[in-house]
Structure formats: structure tokens, C-alpha cells
Design a protein around this motif. Structure first.
Motif, PDB file in Angstrom:
ATOM      1  N   SER A 109       6.705  11.933  13.264  1.00 16.27           N
ATOM      2  CA  SER A 109       6.084  11.512  12.011  1.00 16.27           C
ATOM      3  C   SER A 109       4.577  11.698  12.117  1.00 16.27           C
ATOM      4  O   SER A 109       4.004  11.638  13.202  1.00 16.27           O
ATOM      5  N   LEU A 110       3.977  11.937  10.982  1.00  8.06           N
ATOM      6  CA  LEU A 110       2.526  12.108  10.876  1.00  8.06           C
ATOM      7  C   LEU A 110       2.070  11.259   9.706  1.00  8.06           C
ATOM      8  O   LEU A 110       2.647  11.333   8.617  1.00  8.06           O
ATOM      9  N   SER A 111       1.041  10.434   9.921  1.00  8.61           N
ATOM     10  CA  SER A 111       0.505   9.634   8.821  1.00  8.61           C
ATOM     11  C   SER A 111      -1.012   9.723   8.823  1.00  8.61           C
ATOM     12  O   SER A 111      -1.644   9.824   9.874  1.00  8.61           O
ATOM     13  N   PHE A 112      -1.558   9.716   7.617  1.00  5.35           N
ATOM     14  CA  PHE A 112      -3.004   9.724   7.430  1.00  5.35           C
ATOM     15  C   PHE A 112      -3.400   8.405   6.795  1.00  5.35           C
ATOM     16  O   PHE A 112      -2.693   7.902   5.919  1.00  5.35           O
ATOM     17  N   ASN A 113      -4.538   7.869   7.235  1.00 10.09           N
ATOM     18  CA  ASN A 113      -5.035   6.614   6.687  1.00 10.09           C
ATOM     19  C   ASN A 113      -6.543   6.689   6.538  1.00 10.09           C
ATOM     20  O   ASN A 113      -7.219   7.374   7.307  1.00 10.09           O
ATOM     21  N   ALA A 114      -7.048   5.970   5.547  1.00  8.23           N
ATOM     22  CA  ALA A 114      -8.491   5.836   5.345  1.00  8.23           C
ATOM     23  C   ALA A 114      -8.774   4.373   5.067  1.00  8.23           C
ATOM     24  O   ALA A 114      -8.150   3.769   4.189  1.00  8.23           O
ATOM     25  N   GLU A 115      -9.672   3.813   5.832  1.00  7.75           N
ATOM     26  CA  GLU A 115     -10.029   2.413   5.640  1.00  7.75           C
ATOM     27  C   GLU A 115     -10.956   2.292   4.436  1.00  7.75           C
ATOM     28  O   GLU A 115     -11.961   2.997   4.349  1.00  7.75           O
ATOM     29  N   PRO A 116     -10.638   1.429   3.511  1.00  6.36           N
ATOM     30  CA  PRO A 116     -11.513   1.252   2.351  1.00  6.36           C
ATOM     31  C   PRO A 116     -12.751   0.436   2.708  1.00  6.36           C
ATOM     32  O   PRO A 116     -12.716  -0.402   3.604  1.00  6.36           O
ATOM     33  N   VAL A 117     -13.844   0.707   1.987  1.00  4.83           N
ATOM     34  CA  VAL A 117     -15.061  -0.087   2.125  1.00  4.83           C
ATOM     35  C   VAL A 117     -15.251  -0.819   0.796  1.00  4.83           C
ATOM     36  O   VAL A 117     -15.515  -0.201  -0.241  1.00  4.83           O
ATOM     37  N   ASP A 118     -15.071  -2.125   0.833  1.00  6.92           N
ATOM     38  CA  ASP A 118     -15.132  -2.962  -0.365  1.00  6.92           C
ATOM     39  C   ASP A 118     -16.589  -3.226  -0.738  1.00  6.92           C
ATOM     40  O   ASP A 118     -17.349  -3.769   0.063  1.00  6.92           O
ATOM     41  N   VAL A 119     -16.979  -2.834  -1.961  1.00  7.26           N
ATOM     42  CA  VAL A 119     -18.349  -3.063  -2.444  1.00  7.26           C
ATOM     43  C   VAL A 119     -18.339  -3.928  -3.705  1.00  7.26           C
ATOM     44  O   VAL A 119     -19.264  -3.877  -4.511  1.00  7.26           O
TER      45      VAL A 119
END
Length: 136
Positions: free
Chosen positions: A30-40
Motif C-alpha cells: 500500500s502507498l499513502s500520501f498525507n499532508a499536515e494542515p496548518v490551521d490559521v
């Protein structure tokens, strides 16, 4: 993208000679991509809805696989990365879609076996730098 065979999703490791060799014995991957959000979000955000800052979070890719142990060149390369704590180039080939390539670190390698069965392993990789995508 048409329906593809799961066995054609390949995880490959740099062989040290300018090429890549398929990680042997994998039965699942399996391959997964993630991006951490920056809450403003702030007190004047419209309707008090959360606001995110585009392009600011940390991006990462994770690869997981499980299979049967084979005394193969790729197994030697993977074990070497674990014991050295090193980072190596990997390719993940997604059939009829594209190829992801870049540096990964082996973050998990677990061997297991039942008394009346084969030796199997679980593999975990985490991206360790910028990845590239090449359409197939």
C-alpha cells in the motif's frame, strides 16, 4: 485508469548499480500520501469556519507491505538499510497510473512465522525527502 492486478503494484529499491530491483516476496502493498494542515483560523474567520494555509504543511508518503521471506538481493538491501539506519532511493510503480520515486527510510521490518507455515515479513517505509511522479 482501468482495473489493475494488485500484484502489479510494485515496490522497488535502488540496487546500487543505477537500477532498481523489486522487493521480493511481497503479497500485499500500500502507498499513502498525507499532508499536515496548518490551521490559521482566527476570531474573524467567516462563520467561524476553520481556515487552512495552503502549501504550508509537511507532506509525506508511507509504504507498507507484507510477504514471504525470500533470500534474495532485495532482502539483503532492505535488511542493510534497517541495520544501518540508512535512507535509499525507492520506486513505487502504480500500474496504468505512474511511478513515484525518491528517498525512503525503512521504519519497520518484522519477521514472523507459524510452526507449520512459511516465514513472512511486514515492511514499513516513510518518505525522507522530495518525491517525483512520472506518468506511465
Amino acid at each position: 485508469m482501468a482495473i489493475q492486478k494488485g500484484k502489479d503494484l510494485l515496490v522497488k529499491i535502488a540496487d546500487g548499480a543505477g537500477g532498481f530491483v523489486t522487493v521480493a516476496g511481497l503479497r500485499s502493498r500500500s502507498l499513502s500520501f498525507n499532508a499536515e494542515p496548518v490551521d490559521v483560523t482566527h476570531s474573524e474567520s467567516a462563520g467561524r469556519w476553520r481556515e487552512l494555509l495552503a502549501g504550508a504543511g509537511v507532506k509525506k508518503a508511507s509504504v507498507a507491505g507484507a510477504g514471504v521471506f525470500k533470500d534474495d538481493a532485495s532482502d539483503t538491501l532492505v535488511r542493510g538499510l534497517v541495520f544501518d539506519g540508512a535512507i535509499a532511493a525507492f520506486q513505487i510503480v502504480i500500474p496504468d497510473f505512474g511511478r513515484i520515486e525518491g528517498p525512503f527510510q525503512v521504519t519497520g521490518l518484522e519477521f514472523k512465522g507459524d510452526h507449520a507455515g512459511e516465514v513472512a515479513y511486514d515492511l514499513a517505509l516513510e518518505s525522507a525527502g522530495a518525491l517525483s511522479f512520472t506518468a506511465l
